[in-house]
Design an enzyme around this catalytic site. Structure first.
Site, short mmCIF file in Angstrom:
data_model
loop_
_atom_site.label_atom_id
_atom_site.label_comp_id
_atom_site.label_asym_id
_atom_site.label_seq_id
_atom_site.Cartn_x
_atom_site.Cartn_y
_atom_site.Cartn_z
N THR A 187 -83.92 -36.16 14.06
CA THR A 187 -82.91 -37.00 14.69
C THR A 187 -83.23 -38.46 14.43
O THR A 187 -84.40 -38.82 14.30
CB THR A 187 -82.93 -36.71 16.22
OG1 THR A 187 -82.39 -35.42 16.41
CG2 THR A 187 -82.15 -37.73 17.01
N ARG A 215 -73.72 -25.60 20.76
CA ARG A 215 -74.85 -26.18 21.52
C ARG A 215 -74.80 -27.72 21.47
O ARG A 215 -74.62 -28.32 20.43
CB ARG A 215 -76.16 -25.69 20.92
CG ARG A 215 -77.42 -26.24 21.62
CD ARG A 215 -78.03 -27.39 20.85
NE ARG A 215 -79.33 -27.79 21.42
CZ ARG A 215 -79.99 -28.88 21.05
NH1 ARG A 215 -79.50 -29.67 20.12
NH2 ARG A 215 -81.13 -29.20 21.60
N ILE A 216 -74.95 -28.34 22.61
CA ILE A 216 -75.00 -29.80 22.68
C ILE A 216 -76.39 -30.20 23.17
O ILE A 216 -76.90 -29.63 24.14
CB ILE A 216 -73.89 -30.34 23.61
CG1 ILE A 216 -72.53 -30.15 22.92
CG2 ILE A 216 -74.12 -31.81 23.95
CD1 ILE A 216 -71.33 -30.46 23.77
N GLY A 217 -77.03 -31.13 22.49
CA GLY A 217 -78.37 -31.57 22.86
C GLY A 217 -78.35 -32.84 23.69
O GLY A 217 -77.34 -33.21 24.29
N ASP A 218 -79.50 -33.51 23.70
CA ASP A 218 -79.64 -34.71 24.52
C ASP A 218 -79.03 -35.96 23.90
O ASP A 218 -78.65 -36.90 24.60
CB ASP A 218 -81.14 -35.00 24.73
CG ASP A 218 -81.84 -35.21 23.39
OD1 ASP A 218 -81.84 -34.26 22.57
OD2 ASP A 218 -82.37 -36.30 23.15
N THR A 237 -86.02 -38.74 21.22
CA THR A 237 -85.97 -37.65 20.24
C THR A 237 -86.96 -36.57 20.66
O THR A 237 -87.93 -36.85 21.35
CB THR A 237 -86.32 -38.16 18.83
OG1 THR A 237 -86.50 -37.03 17.96
CG2 THR A 237 -87.58 -39.00 18.80
N GLY A 238 -86.68 -35.34 20.25
CA GLY A 238 -87.56 -34.23 20.61
C GLY A 238 -86.73 -33.04 21.04
O GLY A 238 -85.63 -32.83 20.54
N GLY A 240 -84.26 -31.31 22.91
CA GLY A 240 -83.11 -31.78 23.66
C GLY A 240 -83.01 -31.24 25.07
O GLY A 240 -82.70 -31.98 26.01
#
Ligand code: ASP
Length: 322
Positions: A187, A215-218, A237-238, A240
């Site tokens: 990211t 899927r939705i991340g952070d 980053t990392g 999510g």
């Protein structure tokens, strides 16, 4: 007081043995993007323009998991997401589920500037991209040989394979990934502040290799992967799911605002004390031109520069790099 900028190309379990052919292009890209950002700040561009510009450069580089280099879902598709935020006004824009937009970050900015909303996703976001006339390409163009290979390996092993990191296990009965077993990387993000204390942040990603469709991340979640106010600008980053649970970016700002912590204290508290080890890294700048880039993963592709001449480009902790 003075300008400052920091950017990242993802945090994760990056082995020290990372081969030069994977390390060097990313280091070169970080150096190039840092120069682009510094030049823009010196030219008095607003931090919002600076972070968008830098993240576009990173999206256009296939070595990062955003834009051109975005990883693939379980269905071999690309679903990109991004978020941008202005610190002083708290105006923000976010997008998810993009499959044809070349620069997700610029579409996020258009959501912020041209709609009454904050967050558009999937078909609605794609339709908005067409309406705004942003650059799009056939979705097939995002499917690089490297990412096909990554997905193939992940599928053969029936797991979610994340770049250089250890694999995420798949639940064999339900055919869905068990995300808790791993972290991911690639990211991109950038934060910037100018000499007047104007702050901005931008983050963009393709998410996880072999992630579930939808899927939705952070990254696009304001306050989780991306946040700015009048105290600081943060891009995380990392993993999510862990970053969302810990509202990482907002917590850094809240510790400064409500508890009077410095940027470094707030960011290291959130990364060291509030998020599980191996799940998170962030870059952040404060209104007074401080910069910090903590991570609790093995490494984080990162770079920063400040007006007083400090500059750093790194992957692993300084002790491991020497
Ligand atoms: N945080 C991103 C996500 O979970 C991935 C990353 O930072 O590399 O989608």
């Amino acid at each position: 007081m003075g300008w400052a900028i920091a950017l990242h190309g993802g945090a994760g379990d990056i082995p020290l043995s990372l081969p030069p052919e994977r390390r060097e292009p990313r280091e070169a890209a970080l150096r190039h993007c840092l120069q682009v950002g510094v030049a823009a700040l010196k030219a008095q561009r607003h931090p919002l323009d600076v972070v968008e510009l830098v993240v576009r450069e990173l999206e256009n580089n296939p070595h990062f998991n955003a834009g051109r280099g975005s990883v693939l879902t379980t269905k071999s598709t690309v679903e990109m997401e991004a978020c941008i935020m202005d610190g002083n006004t708290k105006r923000c824009g976010a997008v998810s589920g993009l499959s044809t937009v070349v620069n997700a970050i610029s579409l996020a900015r258009l959501v912020m500037e041209k709609t009454p909303h904050i967050y558009l996703a999937f078909d609605g976001a794609e339709a908005f991209a067409r309406e705004q006339g942003v650059e799009t390409v056939d979705a097939i163009n995002f499917i690089t040989p490297e990412n096909i290979e990554r997905l193939k390996q992940a599928k053969e092993a029936n797991r979610v394979q994340i770049d250089y990191t250890q694999p995420i296990q798949m639940d064999p009965t339900k055919e869905k990934p068990i995300v808790d077993g791993d972290s991911q990387i690639g990211t991109v993000g950038c934060v910037a502040v100018d000499g007047e204390g104007n702050l901005a942040t931008a983050t963009s990603t393709g998410g996880l290799v072999n992630k579930m469709v939808g899927r939705i991340g952070d990254t696009p979640v304001v306050g989780a992967g991306t946040y700015a106010n009048s105290y600081c600008a943060v891009s995380a980053t990392g993993k999510g799911e862990a970053i969302i649970r810990s509202t990482v970016a907002r917590d850094v700002a809240a510790l400064m605002e409500y508890k009077g912590l410095s940027l470094k204290e707030a960011a290291s508290y959130v990364v060291e004390e509030c998020t599980p080890k191996g799940t998170c890294g962030l870059v952040a700048v404060s209104a007074t031109g401080e910069v910090t880039m903590p991570f609790n993963t093995t490494g984080m592709f990162r770079a920063c520069a400040t007006e007083d001449g400090y500059s750093e480009i790194g992957i692993w902790p300084p002790s491991a790099e020497n």
